[in-house]
Design a protein around this motif. Structure first.
Motif: not given
Ligand SMILES: C[S@@+](CC[C@H](N)C(=O)[O-])C[C@H]1O[C@@H](n2cnc3c(N)ncnc32)[C@H](O)[C@@H]1O
Length: 222
Positions: A40-43, A65-69, A71-73, A89-92, A94-96, A118-120, A139-141, A148-150
């Motif tokens: 679910i990373d960006v294309s 906000i939302g790193a996943l693996g 890719y967008s970073t 910022l990444e909650r998971n 393993r993803h981080a 959690a980002a909040l 913002i991509d979480a 709230a993120y905005l």
């Molecule tokens: C769509 S993916 C991010 C994709 C990434 N930006 C990319 O394009 O490569 C969303 C990510 O946000 C994380 N996430 C979900 N809820 C979160 C929260 N409350 N705080 C921080 N990260 C969160 C998820 O674990 C997931 O890895």
């Protein structure tokens, strides 16, 4: 060709002609898949768009906000000057962990910090540490918390800060005012916030591509 196959084909064509092969980005996607992360990373064209926008904004400090693996970073960090900094910022956990390895493989570990939690919870710490203002915020979480993120993006910004919010259209569901889907409700709440927020000038663009029918908000702090 179905629409989705056509959209994917055009994305591949753009990626091949305008982006080309990129060992670090391809390795990141392979590592994500090997680690079982959702794709679910960006294309690639969207990643390049983020990169170009950050460069246009002359960004030195980026908040994601939302790193996943990561890719967008990686796309965003590559837009930074030598002394630039990106905090993602990444909650998971393993993803981080996968994101840190991918960022390191891309040679960007000096510029990038992946913060877990959690980002909040982590956003107030970033404010307390005086790490803002950021020049560019992505913002991509979890979409339920988009408003709230905005709000946080505004707190951590300055006039001229550019803000991008991803996945604001999901298959057109954004116009369903009766939706009970927390993501749709969250995205709609964010749009309502933008509409009454005098500090933001914004637009939203629908997109089709390898990731389906979606879209993003582009805003600037005025
Ligand atoms: C769509 S993916 C991010 C994709 C990434 N930006 C990319 O394009 O490569 C969303 C990510 O946000 C994380 N996430 C979900 N809820 C979160 C929260 N409350 N705080 C921080 N990260 C969160 C998820 O674990 C997931 O890895």
């Amino acid at each position: 060709m179905t629409s989705k196959r056509a959209w994917s084909g055009v994305d591949s064509y753009f990626a091949k002609t305008l982006i080309g092969s990129d060992a670090a980005l391809e390795a990141a996607l392979s590592a994500n898949a090997a680690a079982g992360l959702p794709a679910i990373d960006v294309s690639a064209p969207q990643g390049k768009l983020l990169h170009l926008l950050a460069r246009m904004a002359g960004a030195r400090k980026v908040l994601e906000i939302g790193a996943l693996g990561g890719y967008s970073t990686i796309w965003l960090a590559r837009a930074l000057p030598d002394d630039g900094r990106l905090i993602s910022l990444e909650r998971n956990l393993r993803h981080a962990e996968v994101a840190r390895l991918n960022v390191g493989r891309a040679g960007l570990e000096r510029k990038v910090e992946i913060r877990t939690g959690a980002a909040l919870d982590t956003l107030p710490k970033i404010q307390a540490e005086g790490l803002g203002p950021f020049d560019f915020v992505f913002i991509d979480a979890d979409k339920a918390n988009n408003a709230a993120y905005l709000e946080w993006a505004l707190r951590l910004s300055r006039p001229g800060t550019a803000i991008v919010v991803d996945n604001v259209v999901p298959e057109g569901e954004v116009i369903d005012a009766a939706s009970r889907d927390p993501d749709v409700v969250g995205v709609r709440r964010m749009f309502e916030m933008i509409a009454r927020e005098p500090r933001l000038s914004a637009t939203a663009i629908q997109t089709v591509g390898a990731k389906g029918w979606d879209g993003f908000v582009l805003a600037i702090v005025v």
